[in-house]
Design an enzyme around this catalytic site. Sequence first.
Site, PDB file in Angstrom:
ATOM      1  N   SER A   1       0.737  -1.239   0.109  1.00 21.67           N
ATOM      2  CA  SER A   1       0.117  -0.105  -0.167  1.00 21.67           C
ATOM      3  C   SER A   1       0.671   1.196  -0.095  1.00 21.67           C
ATOM      4  O   SER A   1       1.602   1.538   0.840  1.00 21.67           O
ATOM      5  CB  SER A   1      -0.926  -0.168   1.156  1.00 21.67           C
ATOM      6  OG  SER A   1      -1.556   1.175   1.374  1.00 21.67           O
TER       7      SER A   1
ATOM      8  N   HIS B   1      -1.307  -1.196  -4.228  1.00 21.51           N
ATOM      9  CA  HIS B   1      -2.630  -0.976  -3.660  1.00 21.51           C
ATOM     10  C   HIS B   1      -2.579   0.476  -3.498  1.00 21.51           C
ATOM     11  O   HIS B   1      -1.625   1.226  -2.781  1.00 21.51           O
ATOM     12  CB  HIS B   1      -2.527  -1.905  -2.308  1.00 21.51           C
ATOM     13  CG  HIS B   1      -3.951  -1.726  -1.617  1.00 21.51           C
ATOM     14  ND1 HIS B   1      -4.891  -2.622  -2.044  1.00 21.51           N
ATOM     15  CD2 HIS B   1      -4.492  -0.893  -0.576  1.00 21.51           C
ATOM     16  CE1 HIS B   1      -5.858  -2.097  -1.232  1.00 21.51           C
ATOM     17  NE2 HIS B   1      -5.761  -1.239  -0.338  1.00 21.51           N
TER      18      HIS B   1
ATOM     19  N   ASP C   1      -4.715   3.321  -1.860  1.00 28.08           N
ATOM     20  CA  ASP C   1      -5.940   3.754  -1.025  1.00 28.08           C
ATOM     21  C   ASP C   1      -6.322   5.200  -1.116  1.00 28.08           C
ATOM     22  O   ASP C   1      -5.695   6.285  -0.998  1.00 28.08           O
ATOM     23  CB  ASP C   1      -5.465   3.686   0.278  1.00 28.08           C
ATOM     24  CG  ASP C   1      -5.109   2.250   0.992  1.00 28.08           C
ATOM     25  OD1 ASP C   1      -6.018   1.367   0.770  1.00 28.08           O
ATOM     26  OD2 ASP C   1      -4.064   1.915   1.328  1.00 28.08           O
TER      27      ASP C   1
ATOM     28  N   MET D   1      -9.361   7.753  -0.089  1.00 24.36           N
ATOM     29  CA  MET D   1     -10.121   8.340   1.144  1.00 24.36           C
ATOM     30  C   MET D   1     -10.555   9.917   0.658  1.00 24.36           C
ATOM     31  O   MET D   1     -10.026  10.559   0.173  1.00 24.36           O
ATOM     32  CB  MET D   1      -9.311   8.143   2.273  1.00 24.36           C
ATOM     33  CG  MET D   1      -8.587   6.914   2.348  1.00 24.36           C
ATOM     34  SD  MET D   1      -7.821   6.840   4.214  1.00 24.36           S
ATOM     35  CE  MET D   1      -6.782   5.102   4.229  1.00 24.36           C
TER      36      MET D   1
ATOM     37  N   HIS E   1      -8.429   0.927  -4.054  1.00 27.37           N
ATOM     38  CA  HIS E   1      -9.280   0.560  -2.912  1.00 27.37           C
ATOM     39  C   HIS E   1     -10.152   2.034  -2.615  1.00 27.37           C
ATOM     40  O   HIS E   1      -9.315   2.850  -1.991  1.00 27.37           O
ATOM     41  CB  HIS E   1      -8.475   0.107  -1.862  1.00 27.37           C
ATOM     42  CG  HIS E   1      -9.182  -0.292  -0.529  1.00 27.37           C
ATOM     43  ND1 HIS E   1      -8.660  -0.501   0.658  1.00 27.37           N
ATOM     44  CD2 HIS E   1     -10.680  -0.075  -0.427  1.00 27.37           C
ATOM     45  CE1 HIS E   1      -9.642  -0.457   1.599  1.00 27.37           C
ATOM     46  NE2 HIS E   1     -10.774  -0.376   0.834  1.00 27.37           N
TER      47      HIS E   1
ATOM     48  N   MET F   1     -12.177   4.287  -0.394  1.00 29.74           N
ATOM     49  CA  MET F   1     -12.876   4.383   0.443  1.00 29.74           C
ATOM     50  C   MET F   1     -13.742   5.744   0.617  1.00 29.74           C
ATOM     51  O   MET F   1     -13.218   6.493   1.154  1.00 29.74           O
ATOM     52  CB  MET F   1     -11.882   4.259   1.840  1.00 29.74           C
ATOM     53  CG  MET F   1     -11.414   2.869   1.949  1.00 29.74           C
ATOM     54  SD  MET F   1      -9.949   2.654   2.969  1.00 29.74           S
ATOM     55  CE  MET F   1      -8.734   2.762   1.627  1.00 29.74           C
TER      56      MET F   1
ATOM     57  N   MET G   1     -11.496  -6.003   5.134  1.00 27.88           N
ATOM     58  CA  MET G   1     -10.746  -5.130   6.234  1.00 27.88           C
ATOM     59  C   MET G   1     -10.519  -5.610   7.338  1.00 27.88           C
ATOM     60  O   MET G   1     -11.424  -6.028   7.835  1.00 27.88           O
ATOM     61  CB  MET G   1     -11.528  -3.865   6.133  1.00 27.88           C
ATOM     62  CG  MET G   1     -11.645  -2.879   5.182  1.00 27.88           C
ATOM     63  SD  MET G   1     -10.039  -2.483   4.323  1.00 27.88           S
ATOM     64  CE  MET G   1      -9.292  -1.549   5.648  1.00 27.88           C
TER      65      MET G   1
ATOM     66  N   GLY H   1      -8.964   3.861   7.078  1.00 23.40           N
ATOM     67  CA  GLY H   1      -8.783   5.182   7.411  1.00 23.40           C
ATOM     68  C   GLY H   1      -7.280   5.451   7.443  1.00 23.40           C
ATOM     69  O   GLY H   1      -6.829   6.728   7.094  1.00 23.40           O
TER      70      GLY H   1
ATOM     71  N   GLY I   1      -0.947   1.495   9.404  1.00 24.58           N
ATOM     72  CA  GLY I   1      -0.126   1.723  10.735  1.00 24.58           C
ATOM     73  C   GLY I   1      -1.110   1.032  11.766  1.00 24.58           C
ATOM     74  O   GLY I   1      -0.745   1.159  13.246  1.00 24.58           O
TER      75      GLY I   1
ATOM     76  N   ASP J   1      -6.691  -6.700   4.180  1.00 26.17           N
ATOM     77  CA  ASP J   1      -5.990  -5.096   4.163  1.00 26.17           C
ATOM     78  C   ASP J   1      -6.046  -4.836   5.649  1.00 26.17           C
ATOM     79  O   ASP J   1      -7.321  -4.400   6.196  1.00 26.17           O
ATOM     80  CB  ASP J   1      -6.923  -4.326   3.452  1.00 26.17           C
ATOM     81  CG  ASP J   1      -6.296  -3.033   3.113  1.00 26.17           C
ATOM     82  OD1 ASP J   1      -5.234  -2.750   3.765  1.00 26.17           O
ATOM     83  OD2 ASP J   1      -6.791  -2.331   2.384  1.00 26.17           O
ATOM     84  N   GLY J   2      -5.012  -4.591   6.217  1.00 27.49           N
ATOM     85  CA  GLY J   2      -4.822  -3.968   7.481  1.00 27.49           C
ATOM     86  C   GLY J   2      -4.020  -4.474   8.463  1.00 27.49           C
ATOM     87  O   GLY J   2      -4.487  -5.697   8.986  1.00 27.49           O
ATOM     88  N   GLY J   3      -2.960  -3.806   9.037  1.00 26.71           N
ATOM     89  CA  GLY J   3      -2.100  -4.658  10.203  1.00 26.71           C
ATOM     90  C   GLY J   3      -1.445  -6.011   9.438  1.00 26.71           C
ATOM     91  O   GLY J   3      -1.088  -6.759  10.547  1.00 26.71           O
TER      92      GLY J   3
ATOM     93  N   GLY K   1       1.438  -2.148   4.347  1.00 33.31           N
ATOM     94  CA  GLY K   1       1.882  -0.608   3.889  1.00 33.31           C
ATOM     95  C   GLY K   1       2.964  -0.546   4.844  1.00 33.31           C
ATOM     96  O   GLY K   1       4.130  -0.528   4.643  1.00 33.31           O
ATOM     97  N   SER K   2       2.776  -0.143   6.139  1.00 34.81           N
ATOM     98  CA  SER K   2       3.719   0.174   7.024  1.00 34.81           C
ATOM     99  C   SER K   2       4.890  -0.825   7.201  1.00 34.81           C
ATOM    100  O   SER K   2       5.830  -0.648   7.428  1.00 34.81           O
ATOM    101  CB  SER K   2       3.058   0.581   8.344  1.00 34.81           C
ATOM    102  OG  SER K   2       2.337  -0.412   8.824  1.00 34.81           O
TER     103      SER K   2
END
Length: 224
Positions: free
Chosen positions: A11, A36, A38, A40, A69, A71, A140, A145, A148, A180-182, A202-203
């Site tokens: 991401s 990816h 994102d 927003m 993606h 959002m 998700m 939003g 990280g 997606d996420g963490g 991402g992070s």
Amino acid sequence: MAKNPIKIAPSILSADFSHLYSALDICEKGGAEYIHVDVMDNHFVPNLTIGPVVVKSIKPLTKIFLDVHLMVEHPEDLIKPFANAGADGITFHVEATEEPGLVIDLIRSTNKQIGISLKPQTPFSMIEPFLDQIDLILIMSVEPGFGGQEYIPSSTKKIKDIHQRLIEFGLRDRILIEIDGGIKLTNAEEIAKAGAEILVAGSEIFQSENPVKTIQKFKALGVT
Ligand code: DX5
Ligand code: ZN
């Protein structure tokens, strides 16, 4: 038994926006299958990020699949702009529209990959009516939003359940599952084993000392 390699979607939200080219270069060198993006709007989620102009600028700089993606509220307004800018796949949130079927039709009319996404609290039943019309489900595993955030542990069961339901419906070979996420190197294998074949990170990638190596490490993991 041979291992299925994990497909990775870095991401770029976690990349340095003043050096986007180098983020793309990292994805190329690491061998990422997707990039990816994102998007927003500060309405559907409390953050504001990338628009079609950015996608248009990065498109000529990479051959990697651009996985957009959305959002955003009113995703129908942004399908054509992102498709024209160079998105290869467009995923929208089922919670963001009263008419998911219309958004799907719009994406189909652009010939892009059709994805539908679920927030952590949204049940699978919300997307069930649309399964025969989509290519990908994006689950998700954090509240959308921000990059990280911590992976929500119950997401693993949600992946397993959705994977199982798709098998029951005879759709497992046709619909991709993306998470997606963490996502970290430490939880990726377990998450992939639950049934996700595309992992967004991402992070973990862009804040690591050697992002190319981190992508390669993800890809070296696998599911037996
Ligand atoms: C969150 C975004 C994610 C996020 C992933 O709303 O959809 O794609 O950037 O970032 P990490 O891997 O840091 O959780
Ligand atoms: Zn995302």
